[in-house]
Write a protein that holds these residues in place. Structure first.
Motif, short mmCIF file in Angstrom:
data_model
loop_
_atom_site.label_atom_id
_atom_site.label_comp_id
_atom_site.label_asym_id
_atom_site.label_seq_id
_atom_site.Cartn_x
_atom_site.Cartn_y
_atom_site.Cartn_z
N VAL A 157 0.86 -1.18 0.00
CA VAL A 157 0.00 0.00 0.00
C VAL A 157 0.90 1.24 0.00
O VAL A 157 2.12 1.14 0.14
CB VAL A 157 -0.95 0.02 1.22
CG1 VAL A 157 -1.78 -1.24 1.27
CG2 VAL A 157 -0.16 0.18 2.53
N LEU B 38 -3.99 3.89 4.30
CA LEU B 38 -3.67 2.52 4.71
C LEU B 38 -2.27 2.42 5.30
O LEU B 38 -2.03 1.61 6.20
CB LEU B 38 -3.80 1.58 3.50
CG LEU B 38 -5.21 1.43 2.92
CD1 LEU B 38 -5.19 0.42 1.78
CD2 LEU B 38 -6.20 0.99 3.99
N CYS C 8 -2.99 0.62 8.80
CA CYS C 8 -2.79 -0.83 8.90
C CYS C 8 -1.49 -1.30 8.25
O CYS C 8 -0.99 -2.37 8.58
CB CYS C 8 -3.97 -1.58 8.29
SG CYS C 8 -4.17 -1.35 6.51
N ASP D 169 0.92 -2.57 4.92
CA ASP D 169 0.69 -3.63 3.93
C ASP D 169 -0.13 -4.74 4.59
O ASP D 169 0.26 -5.27 5.63
CB ASP D 169 2.02 -4.20 3.44
CG ASP D 169 2.89 -3.15 2.75
OD1 ASP D 169 2.34 -2.12 2.32
OD2 ASP D 169 4.11 -3.38 2.65
N PHE D 170 -1.26 -5.10 3.99
CA PHE D 170 -2.16 -6.04 4.66
C PHE D 170 -2.15 -7.40 3.97
O PHE D 170 -1.76 -7.55 2.80
CB PHE D 170 -3.57 -5.47 4.79
CG PHE D 170 -4.25 -5.12 3.49
CD1 PHE D 170 -5.04 -6.04 2.82
CD2 PHE D 170 -4.10 -3.85 2.95
CE1 PHE D 170 -5.68 -5.72 1.64
CE2 PHE D 170 -4.74 -3.51 1.76
CZ PHE D 170 -5.52 -4.44 1.10
N GLN E 191 -10.56 -9.90 2.69
CA GLN E 191 -10.50 -8.66 1.92
C GLN E 191 -10.37 -8.92 0.43
O GLN E 191 -11.03 -8.25 -0.39
CB GLN E 191 -9.33 -7.79 2.41
CG GLN E 191 -9.31 -7.49 3.89
CD GLN E 191 -10.44 -6.57 4.33
OE1 GLN E 191 -11.22 -6.11 3.51
NE2 GLN E 191 -10.53 -6.31 5.62
N SER F 112 -12.85 -1.44 7.28
CA SER F 112 -12.14 -2.32 6.35
C SER F 112 -12.39 -1.94 4.90
O SER F 112 -11.70 -2.41 4.00
CB SER F 112 -12.54 -3.78 6.58
OG SER F 112 -13.87 -4.01 6.16
N ARG G 283 -9.43 -0.73 2.60
CA ARG G 283 -8.58 -1.81 2.08
C ARG G 283 -9.20 -2.44 0.85
O ARG G 283 -8.49 -2.78 -0.11
CB ARG G 283 -8.38 -2.87 3.17
CG ARG G 283 -7.29 -2.53 4.17
CD ARG G 283 -7.24 -3.51 5.32
NE ARG G 283 -8.22 -3.17 6.34
CZ ARG G 283 -8.45 -3.89 7.43
NH1 ARG G 283 -7.78 -5.02 7.62
NH2 ARG G 283 -9.34 -3.51 8.32
N GLN G 284 -10.51 -2.56 0.85
CA GLN G 284 -11.17 -3.10 -0.33
C GLN G 284 -11.12 -2.11 -1.49
O GLN G 284 -10.95 -2.52 -2.64
CB GLN G 284 -12.61 -3.47 0.04
CG GLN G 284 -12.66 -4.63 1.04
CD GLN G 284 -14.01 -4.82 1.67
OE1 GLN G 284 -15.04 -4.48 1.09
NE2 GLN G 284 -14.02 -5.34 2.90
N TRP H 58 -8.66 -0.19 -2.11
CA TRP H 58 -7.31 -0.34 -2.65
C TRP H 58 -7.23 -1.52 -3.62
O TRP H 58 -6.60 -1.43 -4.68
CB TRP H 58 -6.31 -0.52 -1.52
CG TRP H 58 -4.88 -0.65 -1.96
CD1 TRP H 58 -4.10 -1.75 -1.84
CD2 TRP H 58 -4.08 0.36 -2.58
NE1 TRP H 58 -2.84 -1.51 -2.34
CE2 TRP H 58 -2.81 -0.22 -2.82
CE3 TRP H 58 -4.31 1.67 -2.97
CZ2 TRP H 58 -1.77 0.49 -3.42
CZ3 TRP H 58 -3.27 2.38 -3.58
CH2 TRP H 58 -2.03 1.79 -3.79
#
Length: 298
Positions: free
Chosen positions: A136, A155, A159, A161-162, A174, A198, A201-202, A204
């Protein structure tokens, strides 16, 4: 695609039976789709196979039908789509958009839940116990929720890098939810406000997949007076078929204003028909949580 262009979905996890908290989410999603003359899909998010409860998926589908929540088309099971997700993961690994990670959970906890990027430049090779993380950056990701309003998040600071594939090999929620929503043409998502944070993140992942994101409506979670989610404790009791009309009426009273008392004695199909016509999500409070009125007595 329906004439309205609206495609919504409800995606339960079969780690338990359908309870009142998840019924509220299902009803809100159903009403929003039907009010706009759209399609309503059901998808079973059963990727976390060790947690899946035997018979839960069938019980959930039977309960939805008992409560008059009839879906369109066939039910999609994520556990049957592993190759679909893995293909994209491999593409991102090859293009360095994603990388392997073997950092223990305690390292993320030590950084207040934000991954510090330890494995970003380590160039780890595949190993059975390695997770896969997506890169990210620090750009703000924003969207306007239909109820909650403007939401923005970076991000990198929230959080890091997920994970898109866990260390045990299970594809992360995700990634799977975004890929399936794209594949099914989902245009509108109605779900609980516990998933609000969340969503960036989606977004992204939609960006990386070069696909437009759907419209979002995050409805408030119904909380008990003790501050516990209604889906916990008593709220997690499986729904009973012989109480469908009474339970559905209770759900509608929480989701819509001025539900007539005489609707309590109506069949579930009649209750839903009234609710579809009168659905107005703007009447819900623009908060993440509201108290269940039944816990305020006494």
């Amino acid at each position: 695609m329906p004439a309205s262009g609206y495609i919504g979905r409800f995606a339960p996890t079969p780690s338990g039976f359908l309870h009142f908290g998840s019924l509220l989410a299902a009803v809100a999603s159903y009403l929003d789709a039907r009010h706009q003359g759209g399609t309503w899909l059901v998808r079973m998010e059963d990727l976390d196979t060790p947690r899946n409860l035997p018979g839960a998926a069938a019980h959930i589908l039977h309960t939805l039908q008992t409560y008059g929540l009839h879906w369109d088309g066939e039910v999609l099971y994520q556990s049957e789509r592993l190759d679909f997700y893995q293909h994209t993961i491999e593409q991102w690994l090859d293009s360095d958009l994603a990388y392997y990670c073997n950092c223990p959970r305690r390292e993320i906890i030590a950084h207040d839940g934000v991954y510090p990027g330890t494995c970003r430049t380590r160039r780890l090779r595949f190993a059975p116990d390695h997770a896969v993380r997506i890169r990210v950056d620090d750009r703000p990701l924003s969207f306007v929720d239909r109820l909650q309003g403007q939401v923005s998040q970076s991000l990198e600071s929230s959080c890091g890098d997920f994970i898109i594939r866990r260390r045990d090999g299970i594809v992360a929620y995700q990634l799977a939810v975004v890929m399936d929503d794209i594949a099914q043409g989902v245009t509108n998502i109605v779900r609980g406000a516990d998933l609000l944070d969340s969503t960036p993140r989606q977004l992204w992942l939609y960006h990386l997949l070069q696909q437009p994101a759907p419209r979002y409506l995050h409805v408030p979670l119904i909380m008990r007076r003790d501050g516990e989610k209604l889906s916990k404790r008593l709220g997690s009791t499986p729904l009973e078929a012989d109480q469908a009309a009474e339970t559905l009426f209770r759900a509608l009273r929480l989701l819509l204003p001025a539900v007539p008392d005489e609707l309590r004695r109506a069949l579930v199909d009649e209750q839903l028909a009234w609710a579809v016509e009168h659905w107005c999500p703007d009447s819900l409070p623009a908060t993440r949580q509201i108290l269940d009125p039944t816990t305020l007595q006494g």
